[in-house]
Write a protein that holds these residues in place. Structure first.
Motif, PDB file in Angstrom:
ATOM      1  N   MET A 156     -16.331  -4.131  -4.889  1.00 43.28           N
ATOM      2  CA  MET A 156     -15.434  -3.762  -5.996  1.00 43.28           C
ATOM      3  C   MET A 156     -13.976  -4.019  -5.623  1.00 43.28           C
ATOM      4  O   MET A 156     -13.203  -4.555  -6.415  1.00 43.28           O
ATOM      5  N   ALA A 157     -13.613  -3.618  -4.395  1.00 44.42           N
ATOM      6  CA  ALA A 157     -12.221  -3.790  -3.946  1.00 44.42           C
ATOM      7  C   ALA A 157     -11.852  -5.264  -3.865  1.00 44.42           C
ATOM      8  O   ALA A 157     -10.744  -5.670  -4.236  1.00 44.42           O
ATOM      9  N   HIS A 158     -12.796  -6.092  -3.386  1.00 46.50           N
ATOM     10  CA  HIS A 158     -12.537  -7.537  -3.298  1.00 46.50           C
ATOM     11  C   HIS A 158     -12.360  -8.155  -4.681  1.00 46.50           C
ATOM     12  O   HIS A 158     -11.519  -9.017  -4.887  1.00 46.50           O
ATOM     13  N   ALA A 159     -13.212  -7.724  -5.619  1.00 44.56           N
ATOM     14  CA  ALA A 159     -13.289  -8.414  -6.916  1.00 44.56           C
ATOM     15  C   ALA A 159     -12.188  -7.969  -7.880  1.00 44.56           C
ATOM     16  O   ALA A 159     -11.745  -8.766  -8.722  1.00 44.56           O
ATOM     17  N   ALA A 160     -11.742  -6.710  -7.764  1.00 44.28           N
ATOM     18  CA  ALA A 160     -10.777  -6.193  -8.740  1.00 44.28           C
ATOM     19  C   ALA A 160      -9.364  -6.671  -8.409  1.00 44.28           C
ATOM     20  O   ALA A 160      -9.040  -6.950  -7.256  1.00 44.28           O
ATOM     21  N   ARG A 161      -8.537  -6.749  -9.435  1.00 39.16           N
ATOM     22  CA  ARG A 161      -7.141  -7.129  -9.214  1.00 39.16           C
ATOM     23  C   ARG A 161      -6.408  -6.063  -8.401  1.00 39.16           C
ATOM     24  O   ARG A 161      -5.557  -6.358  -7.595  1.00 39.16           O
ATOM     25  N   ARG A 162      -6.781  -4.800  -8.678  1.00 41.22           N
ATOM     26  CA  ARG A 162      -6.105  -3.690  -8.004  1.00 41.22           C
ATOM     27  C   ARG A 162      -7.149  -2.659  -7.615  1.00 41.22           C
ATOM     28  O   ARG A 162      -8.120  -2.458  -8.337  1.00 41.22           O
ATOM     29  N   CYS A 163      -6.928  -2.019  -6.472  1.00 43.79           N
ATOM     30  CA  CYS A 163      -7.890  -1.028  -6.002  1.00 43.79           C
ATOM     31  C   CYS A 163      -7.172   0.290  -5.739  1.00 43.79           C
ATOM     32  O   CYS A 163      -6.242   0.355  -4.939  1.00 43.79           O
ATOM     33  N   LEU A 164      -7.591   1.330  -6.436  1.00 41.90           N
ATOM     34  CA  LEU A 164      -6.998   2.657  -6.310  1.00 41.90           C
ATOM     35  C   LEU A 164      -8.069   3.598  -5.762  1.00 41.90           C
ATOM     36  O   LEU A 164      -9.174   3.656  -6.305  1.00 41.90           O
ATOM     37  N   VAL A 165      -7.719   4.333  -4.697  1.00 40.23           N
ATOM     38  CA  VAL A 165      -8.726   5.113  -3.987  1.00 40.23           C
ATOM     39  C   VAL A 165      -8.244   6.545  -3.772  1.00 40.23           C
ATOM     40  O   VAL A 165      -7.088   6.765  -3.400  1.00 40.23           O
ATOM     41  N   THR A 166      -9.132   7.502  -4.008  1.00 38.35           N
ATOM     42  CA  THR A 166      -8.873   8.862  -3.536  1.00 38.35           C
ATOM     43  C   THR A 166      -9.748   9.085  -2.310  1.00 38.35           C
ATOM     44  O   THR A 166     -10.826   8.497  -2.190  1.00 38.35           O
ATOM     45  N   VAL A 167      -9.253   9.920  -1.377  1.00 35.23           N
ATOM     46  CA  VAL A 167     -10.009  10.165  -0.143  1.00 35.23           C
ATOM     47  C   VAL A 167     -10.049  11.659   0.156  1.00 35.23           C
ATOM     48  O   VAL A 167      -9.174  12.417  -0.245  1.00 35.23           O
ATOM     49  N   GLU A 168     -11.095  12.029   0.904  1.00 26.55           N
ATOM     50  CA  GLU A 168     -11.213  13.413   1.352  1.00 26.55           C
ATOM     51  C   GLU A 168     -10.100  13.773   2.326  1.00 26.55           C
ATOM     52  O   GLU A 168      -9.566  14.875   2.288  1.00 26.55           O
ATOM     53  N   ALA A 169      -9.780  12.832   3.228  1.00 26.43           N
ATOM     54  CA  ALA A 169      -8.824  13.141   4.292  1.00 26.43           C
ATOM     55  C   ALA A 169      -8.153  11.870   4.782  1.00 26.43           C
ATOM     56  O   ALA A 169      -8.654  10.765   4.562  1.00 26.43           O
ATOM     57  N   VAL A 170      -7.002  12.047   5.443  1.00 25.26           N
ATOM     58  CA  VAL A 170      -6.293  10.924   6.058  1.00 25.26           C
ATOM     59  C   VAL A 170      -6.255  11.175   7.558  1.00 25.26           C
ATOM     60  O   VAL A 170      -5.915  12.265   7.998  1.00 25.26           O
ATOM     61  N   MET A 172       0.854  -1.202   0.000  1.00 27.46           N
ATOM     62  CA  MET A 172       0.000   0.000   0.000  1.00 27.46           C
ATOM     63  C   MET A 172       0.885   1.246   0.000  1.00 27.46           C
ATOM     64  O   MET A 172       1.824   1.326   0.763  1.00 27.46           O
ATOM     65  N   SER A 173       0.569   2.159  -0.886  1.00 30.85           N
ATOM     66  CA  SER A 173       1.347   3.393  -0.871  1.00 30.85           C
ATOM     67  C   SER A 173       0.444   4.617  -0.979  1.00 30.85           C
ATOM     68  O   SER A 173      -0.638   4.545  -1.564  1.00 30.85           O
ATOM     69  N   PHE A 174       0.912   5.694  -0.402  1.00 27.85           N
ATOM     70  CA  PHE A 174       0.241   6.980  -0.557  1.00 27.85           C
ATOM     71  C   PHE A 174       0.867   7.710  -1.736  1.00 27.85           C
ATOM     72  O   PHE A 174       2.088   7.820  -1.841  1.00 27.85           O
ATOM     73  N   LEU A 175       0.040   8.165  -2.637  1.00 31.14           N
ATOM     74  CA  LEU A 175       0.522   8.798  -3.864  1.00 31.14           C
ATOM     75  C   LEU A 175      -0.165  10.142  -4.053  1.00 31.14           C
ATOM     76  O   LEU A 175      -1.195  10.418  -3.439  1.00 31.14           O
ATOM     77  N   ALA A 176       0.413  10.944  -4.942  1.00 35.30           N
ATOM     78  CA  ALA A 176      -0.315  12.114  -5.430  1.00 35.30           C
ATOM     79  C   ALA A 176      -1.355  11.616  -6.427  1.00 35.30           C
ATOM     80  O   ALA A 176      -1.210  10.525  -6.996  1.00 35.30           O
ATOM     81  N   VAL A 177      -2.409  12.394  -6.654  1.00 39.00           N
ATOM     82  CA  VAL A 177      -3.474  11.961  -7.560  1.00 39.00           C
ATOM     83  C   VAL A 177      -2.901  11.603  -8.940  1.00 39.00           C
ATOM     84  O   VAL A 177      -3.268  10.582  -9.528  1.00 39.00           O
ATOM     85  N   GLU A 178      -1.942  12.424  -9.430  1.00 40.71           N
ATOM     86  CA  GLU A 178      -1.384  12.170 -10.776  1.00 40.71           C
ATOM     87  C   GLU A 178      -0.664  10.818 -10.820  1.00 40.71           C
ATOM     88  O   GLU A 178      -0.727  10.103 -11.824  1.00 40.71           O
ATOM     89  N   GLU A 179       0.030  10.486  -9.710  1.00 46.54           N
ATOM     90  CA  GLU A 179       0.745   9.201  -9.653  1.00 46.54           C
ATOM     91  C   GLU A 179      -0.244   8.029  -9.623  1.00 46.54           C
ATOM     92  O   GLU A 179      -0.025   6.988 -10.241  1.00 46.54           O
ATOM     93  N   GLU A 219      -4.289  -0.912  -3.190  1.00 48.37           N
ATOM     94  CA  GLU A 219      -2.931  -0.749  -3.725  1.00 48.37           C
ATOM     95  C   GLU A 219      -2.380   0.643  -3.421  1.00 48.37           C
ATOM     96  O   GLU A 219      -1.215   0.795  -3.066  1.00 48.37           O
ATOM     97  N   ALA A 220      -3.231   1.657  -3.583  1.00 47.23           N
ATOM     98  CA  ALA A 220      -2.736   3.015  -3.361  1.00 47.23           C
ATOM     99  C   ALA A 220      -3.871   3.951  -2.999  1.00 47.23           C
ATOM    100  O   ALA A 220      -5.012   3.759  -3.430  1.00 47.23           O
ATOM    101  N   VAL A 221      -3.529   4.956  -2.191  1.00 42.44           N
ATOM    102  CA  VAL A 221      -4.481   5.978  -1.772  1.00 42.44           C
ATOM    103  C   VAL A 221      -3.900   7.349  -2.111  1.00 42.44           C
ATOM    104  O   VAL A 221      -2.707   7.578  -1.912  1.00 42.44           O
ATOM    105  N   ALA A 222      -4.728   8.227  -2.627  1.00 42.45           N
ATOM    106  CA  ALA A 222      -4.311   9.613  -2.852  1.00 42.45           C
ATOM    107  C   ALA A 222      -5.281  10.528  -2.131  1.00 42.45           C
ATOM    108  O   ALA A 222      -6.500  10.324  -2.195  1.00 42.45           O
TER     109      ALA A 222
END
Lengths: 238, 266
Positions: free
Chosen positions: B182-196, B1-8, B218-221
């Motif tokens: 969706m997260a369970h079924a997909a190979r990879r799950c990419l999420v944006t969030v309002e806040a951490v 799991m990694s924290f990314l910028a939205v563009e990444e 996989e990643a959160v922005a």
């Protein structure tokens, strides 16, 4: 539609839902939602109403699938379907128009109708207009069949078709004109309906909502409705 | 799991990917969609869980999409999706027609790692004729009981927006549990969030019950306001004025181009 016509339809929806334990209402259906909430008021707590898209009037906590699973378990007694086309055999088309078998116009899509039409015992067909272009002899595409097919497991199907002009019952695979709303007559319905329908004697005149029903519509029903359909609720006036 | 910028995060969605998207009312990663439009992505296949809205219409209008699989595509109370309507008329997009419970069931099959799921109803609908990949069998546990089988749906990517993630990458979705499926079924799950949040979302049962464990993520922005203009339940409403203007303006190609530019520049 005038306000009086809307109140009449809300009352008709409530009459069609009598005896249900749990009624679900899909998206973009303010009149069915209002009718269901009125029926709940009249049932004195014996009816549950789930309005999709509402935070407060939807009990579901297991995601989008729960409504469909709930219907499959037999826990939903009534649901509403509209359609781009509805035909004389009770078939509903939500998908689009065809010419010589080829698609020429597409609307939003089939949503859950191909499934719910089989699983919900009391399916109420509803249109906000009464037009031969939408009430047709034969739909271009069958999203949900009115009956059958033979040998396929099915819990229910259409019981009625409600329009701003009249109410049809659906019996033995075809529509029967049961009642005319005030101001409409048989000749007009014939002219505005693209499918042949049956008659059992003189159709009744749809009764207007009694005073105490009107009070409930303009009171608790409107209040509950405001969360999901604010503009519609405000338009019911005082 | 990694924290990314939205563009990444957006860069992790390759052209041609099969991307599962929620409907407009369930947490749409609009900030990430903006990145896909800006790139612009090409040849995406979109899955509506179970229907699609503004995200799909923007991506289709911008030429990012080869195919959609969905129970419906519309702008809800704002009407039909204009860019999709145009692409459909021009034959520029393939549509795998479906129905809501078939999409849910297909994802549930993928969750369980089984090849298909049986489903009641649908037999007798013309939809069946549009889906040669769906099968009808006799219920092996009963006599004369035909039943539909739909294949498992395994998206490459699940992409959505949620209210909150914690530092471990657990994502709180509350009652919107189609996002969990969706997260369970997909190979990879990419999420944006309002806040951490600095708190551990799994530490308290009251938040854990509505949380997707980082195991699936996989990643959160972080993208505050990342649900605009369709809104985020419990946080802020849809920008109905913008949506109404989009529904009106995007009916012409030029109007769509202007609205797209406005959306991407925001």
């Amino acid at each position: 539609m005038t306000r009086e016509e809307v109140l009449l339809l809300i009352a008709e929806v409530a009459r069609l839902l009598e005896g249900c334990r749990h009624v679900a209402v899909g998206a973009l259906s303010p009149i069915p939602a209002a009718g269901a909430l009125l029926a709940r008021e009249l049932a004195d707590g014996a009816m549950r109403v789930s309005i999709l898209g509402s935070r407060r009037h939807s009990p579901f906590t297991d995601g989008g699938r729960e409504l469909f699973d709930c219907a499959a378990q037999g826990r939903i007694d009534a649901f509403f379907l509209s359609g781009v086309q509805i035909d004389g055999a009770g078939n509903v088309n939500l998908l689009g128009l065809r010419r010589e078998g080829r698609p020429i116009r597409r609307f939003a899509g089939n949503f859950g109708a191909p499934y719910l039409a089989f699983l919900v015992p009391r399916l109420i067909l509803f249109r906000t207009d009464h037009d031969p272009r939408s009430l047709v002899e034969r739909v271009d595409f069958v999203t949900a069949p009115g009956s059958g097919p033979p040998g396929v497991w099915r819990r229910g199907g259409p019981v009625a078709l409600l329009t701003p002009c009249c109410r049809f019952a659906f019996r033995d695979g075809r529509f029967l004109l049961e009642s005319l709303h005030p101001g409409h007559d048989l000749e007009e319905i014939r002219a505005r309906t693209g499918f042949a329908f049956a008659l059992a004697g003189e159709p009744a005149v749809t009764p207007p909502p009694p005073e105490d029903w009107r009070a409930r519509i303009l009171g608790p029903v409107r209040e509950a409705l405001a969360e999901v359909y604010p503009a519609f609720a405000a338009g019911l006036g005082g | 799991m990694s924290f990314l910028a939205v563009e990444e995060l957006v860069a992790r969605i390759p052209d041609g990917a099969f991307v599962a998207l929620p409907p407009d009312y369930s947490g749409c990663a609009m900030a990430a969609v903006r990145g896909l439009l800006w790139r612009p992505a090409r040849g995406l296949r979109l899955l509506g869980v179970p229907q699609l809205g503004l995200q799909a219409d923007l991506l289709i209008g911008a030429g990012c999409v080869a195919e959609i699989e969905t129970a419906a595509l519309s702008l809800g109370e704002h009407g039909l999706a204009p860019a999709f309507g145009r692409a459909w008329e021009e034959g520029a997009i393939a549509v795998r027609e479906s129905t809501c419970p078939a999409i849910h069931a297909g994802l549930q099959a993928a969750e369980k790692g089984v090849p298909f799921m049986p489903l009641r109803g649908v037999l007798g609908s013309d939809l069946l004729g549009l889906r040669p990949d769906w099968k009808v069998i006799d219920n092996p546990f009963a006599e004369k009981d035909p039943i539909l089988l739909v294949p498992a749906i395994r998206p490459d990517v699940a992409l959505f927006h949620a209210p909150l993630a914690d530092r471990a990458g657990n994502v709180w979705i509350g009652v919107r549990r189609e996002l969990l499926t969706m997260a369970h079924a997909a190979r990879r799950c990419l999420v944006t969030v309002e806040a951490v949040t600095e708190e551990d979302l799994l530490a308290d049962d009251r938040t854990a019950a509505g949380t997707i464990p980082a195991l699936y993520v996989e990643a959160v922005a972080e993208a505050p306001g990342g649900g605009w203009p369709v809104g985020l339940q419990g946080a802020y409403p849809a920008d109905d004025a913008w949506l109404a203007r989009y529904a009106r303006e995007a009916r012409t190609e030029a109007g769509f181009t202007a609205m797209l530019a406005e959306f991407v520049a925001r």
